[in-house]
Design a protein around this motif. Structure first.
Motif, PDB file in Angstrom:
ATOM      1  N   MET A  94       0.856  -1.184   0.000  1.00 15.74           N
ATOM      2  CA  MET A  94       0.000   0.000   0.000  1.00 15.74           C
ATOM      3  C   MET A  94       0.891   1.232   0.000  1.00 15.74           C
ATOM      4  SD  MET A  94      -2.963   1.233   2.654  1.00 15.74           S
ATOM      5  CE  MET A  94      -4.084  -0.086   2.202  1.00 15.74           C
ATOM      6  N   LEU A 112       3.682  -1.275   3.861  1.00 18.91           N
ATOM      7  CA  LEU A 112       2.943  -0.025   3.957  1.00 18.91           C
ATOM      8  C   LEU A 112       3.954   1.101   3.787  1.00 18.91           C
ATOM      9  CD1 LEU A 112       0.314   1.535   4.577  1.00 18.91           C
ATOM     10  CD2 LEU A 112       1.050   1.544   6.962  1.00 18.91           C
ATOM     11  N   SER A 114       4.740   4.662   3.800  1.00 14.11           N
ATOM     12  CA  SER A 114       4.185   5.905   4.317  1.00 14.11           C
ATOM     13  C   SER A 114       5.139   7.084   4.154  1.00 14.11           C
ATOM     14  CB  SER A 114       3.817   5.747   5.798  1.00 14.11           C
ATOM     15  OG  SER A 114       4.957   5.381   6.541  1.00 14.11           O
ATOM     16  N   ASN A 126       5.782  -3.011   7.725  1.00 15.78           N
ATOM     17  CA  ASN A 126       4.668  -2.130   8.067  1.00 15.78           C
ATOM     18  C   ASN A 126       5.025  -1.417   9.373  1.00 15.78           C
ATOM     19  OD1 ASN A 126       2.305  -0.868   8.694  1.00 15.78           O
ATOM     20  ND2 ASN A 126       1.034  -2.699   8.614  1.00 15.78           N
TER      21      ASN A 126
END
Length: 165
Positions: A94, A112, A114, A126
């Motif tokens: 993601m 993830l 970010s 993550n």
């Protein structure tokens, strides 16, 4: 886009065609296997020779601002996503708003992302964290080359079944 219209598009278009139809900017020689482009796909820019695997998700907005709408009714937060040339993004990763992934990067499956990722990096987890450089990764894995790329399935299977542990 309504759910029914989205379903019809997925039946008609390849993942890359679908992304382009939604407004994502995609370079040349890409392999794309996801239909998850978020609510603002026009904020996504993908370079050349990028491989985006199954179920990768792009999120271009911060939905959490909903909590603050009583204080600021028109609050919306968005961020562009940019993917550099010659990058691989693993299954179910993601990518969050405002992230730039550099050139020649590998993003591990289910990561993830970010924060932005510099050129020539392998990241995973993550949240996604730096693992090593792509050159270091190549040095680690080149000794495991099975040499099966381009082989017919039967020949590939024969080679793979003879691999040692």
């Amino acid at each position: 886009m309504g759910r029914l219209k989205e379903l019809a598009y997925k039946l008609i278009y390849s993942p890359e065609q679908f992304a382009r139809k939604l407004g994502a900017k995609i370079g040349d020689k890409c392999r794309i296997y996801t239909y998850y482009w978020g609510s603002e796909p026009f904020l996504i820019e993908i370079g050349d020779h990028v491989h985006i695997t199954r179920d990768v998700k792009f999120v271009t907005h911060d939905g959490g601002v909903w909590v603050f709408r009583d204080r600021l009714p028109d609050l919306d937060v968005f961020g562009k996503i940019k993917i550099g040339d010659n990058t691989f993004i693993g299954n179910e990763a993601m990518i969050l708003p405002g992230v730039t992934i550099g050139k020649n990067c590998i993003i591990g499956g289910m990561s993830l992302v970010s924060k932005s990722v510099p050129d020539n990096c392998v990241v995973a987890g993550n949240p996604a964290r730096f693992i090593c450089t792509t050159d270091d990764y190549f040095e680690k894995i080149k000794h495991f080359n099975a040499g099966t790329k381009g082989k017919f399935p039967a020949e590939r299977r024969r080679i793979l079944e003879t691999l040692s542990e």
